[in-house]
Write an enzyme that holds these catalytic residues in place. Structure first.
Site, mmCIF file in Angstrom:
data_model
loop_
_atom_site.group_PDB
_atom_site.id
_atom_site.type_symbol
_atom_site.label_atom_id
_atom_site.label_comp_id
_atom_site.label_asym_id
_atom_site.label_seq_id
_atom_site.Cartn_x
_atom_site.Cartn_y
_atom_site.Cartn_z
ATOM 1 N N GLY A 32 -7.602 9.386 9.576
ATOM 2 C CA GLY A 32 -7.829 9.790 10.903
ATOM 3 C C GLY A 32 -8.657 10.946 11.386
ATOM 4 O O GLY A 32 -8.985 10.945 12.563
ATOM 5 N N ASN A 63 -9.506 1.966 9.288
ATOM 6 C CA ASN A 63 -8.762 1.944 10.763
ATOM 7 C C ASN A 63 -9.273 2.563 11.903
ATOM 8 O O ASN A 63 -9.639 2.016 12.904
ATOM 9 C CB ASN A 63 -7.251 2.333 10.393
ATOM 10 C CG ASN A 63 -6.081 1.705 11.663
ATOM 11 O OD1 ASN A 63 -5.099 2.040 11.132
ATOM 12 N ND2 ASN A 63 -6.618 1.523 12.644
ATOM 13 N N THR A 64 -8.885 3.961 12.140
ATOM 14 C CA THR A 64 -9.304 4.741 13.076
ATOM 15 C C THR A 64 -10.636 4.604 13.791
ATOM 16 O O THR A 64 -10.759 4.514 14.862
ATOM 17 C CB THR A 64 -8.971 6.346 12.644
ATOM 18 O OG1 THR A 64 -7.548 6.359 12.287
ATOM 19 C CG2 THR A 64 -9.071 7.132 13.981
ATOM 20 N N ALA A 67 -9.402 6.271 4.172
ATOM 21 C CA ALA A 67 -9.208 7.435 5.003
ATOM 22 C C ALA A 67 -10.338 8.326 5.068
ATOM 23 O O ALA A 67 -10.994 8.612 4.292
ATOM 24 C CB ALA A 67 -7.904 8.550 4.413
ATOM 25 N N GLY A 68 -10.500 8.385 6.301
ATOM 26 C CA GLY A 68 -11.610 9.433 7.078
ATOM 27 C C GLY A 68 -13.084 8.951 7.151
ATOM 28 O O GLY A 68 -13.789 9.783 7.563
ATOM 29 N N LYS A 128 0.907 -1.294 -0.019
ATOM 30 C CA LYS A 128 0.092 -0.019 0.017
ATOM 31 C C LYS A 128 1.103 1.129 -0.167
ATOM 32 O O LYS A 128 1.658 1.351 1.035
ATOM 33 C CB LYS A 128 -0.957 -0.186 1.421
ATOM 34 C CG LYS A 128 -1.787 1.238 1.177
ATOM 35 C CD LYS A 128 -2.888 1.255 2.243
ATOM 36 C CE LYS A 128 -3.534 2.599 2.373
ATOM 37 N NZ LYS A 128 -3.338 3.373 3.548
#
Length: 321
Positions: free
Chosen positions: A178, A226-227, A204-205, A117
């Site tokens: 994040g 993830n976050t 992301a986001g 990645k």
């Protein structure tokens, strides 16, 4: 590479529902799950492992900078990745193409996988991907035999250039890494999806399961989260929620949402789901004729009819139910 001695194969968090959607295919390999999950920000390796299992994900990304090869088999993050999951090392922290290439080569040597990645994020404030260095790095990595999944800005032109460079996917951001701000780049991602010949993975986001469902509904092939999972009060339950949302969004896309037939964004005027035609029109055709003057009640009889105020509460039959 560690064989993940802690244990089991990844669980299918969504049960039989996942079987209702088509496989995600990346570089010729099929994956049942369209949810990719990261390994950062969890309170412990044990919490990470439990969340990965609950997610039903088959691809898990790990930052090469977090891998401690000296502790392999003795508590390193890789030891807690469930067996059977495909490792996707990432070049998080790289600030230019050269550094990304070096990190990727270290990751290949350490894990034995040619998947990478690609992340090139020189700005520590936004962690926005550098489009120029990302494209340069992609060209270097493809030439070096890597299967490249590049994190990039939601730019349809850049996405096309990355595909032309030989990338296996494109991974446009939904919002800042994040930030949990959701799909702020929806219009651009729709344009990327429309022109892409490789899978589009929104990365992301994404802060809530509804964000993942939205991304899938507009045609993204997968999402990476993830976050939002790692920092949730209950990461395991949140991982399952994202798994279900990803499946629901894909099913909605495959079903063909109503908005697709009336243009992007749906209709701009109201449209009754039960229009006043057909059945009600037929009733009007057989309605009884109005009473003639000879059969109409007399004024005296009409005066004895109950008034509205005399009607029982609750309508015919009385009672409040």
């Amino acid at each position: 590479m560690s064989q993940h001695p802690v244990g089991d194969t990844a669980a299918d968090a969504v049960g039989g529902v996942a079987a209702e959607i088509d496989e995600l295919v990346i570089a010729g390999r099929g994956y049942r799950s369209r949810l990719l999950v990261g390994t950062g920000k969890f309170s412990s390796h044990e919490a990470m492992r439990a969340s990965l299992l609950a997610s039903g994900a088959q691809i898990v990304t790990v930052a090469l900078r977090r891998v401690d090869l000296d502790r392999a088999g003795a508590g390193d993050v890789l030891d807690f990745v469930p067996a059977g999951m495909t490792l996707l090392p990432n070049t998080s922290g790289a600030v230019d193409a050269g550094e990304a290439h070096r990190l990727a080569r270290l990751g290949r040597a350490a894990t034995g996988t040619g998947l990478v990645k690609l992340e090139v994020t020189p700005d520590p404030r936004t962690l926005a991907p550098d489009p120029i260095e990302t494209l340069r790095a992609a060209e270097l990595l493809v030439a070096d035999g890597f299967t490249v999944l590049p994190y990039c800005s939601a730019d349809p032109i850049l996405a096309r250039r990355l595909e032309e460079a030989g990338c296996a996917t494109v991974m446009p951001l939904g919002s800042w890494i994040g930030s949990n701000r959701g799909l702020r780049t929806r219009d651009a991602i729709e344009a990327i999806v429309a022109g892409a010949g490789v899978p589009v993975v929104v990365d992301a986001g994404l802060g809530a399961p509804s964000d993942a469902a939205e991304a899938m509904e507009i045609g993204a092939d997968a999402v990476l989260v993830n976050t939002a999972i790692a920092v949730a009060d209950d990461p395991v339950r949140m991982a399952r929620a994202f798994a279900l949302a990803t499946v629901a969004g894909r099913l909605g896309h495959l079903a063909g949402p109503a908005g697709a037939s009336v243009g992007t964004g749906g209709a701009t005027v109201a449209s009754a789901s039960s229009p006043l035609t057909g059945f009600l029109g037929a009733l009007g055709a057989v309605a009884p004729a109005a009473p003639s003057a000879s059969t109409a009640p007399s004024a005296s009889s009409a005066s004895t009819a109950p008034t509205a105020s005399a009607a029982p509460r609750g309508g015919v039959g009385g009672g409040a139910g």
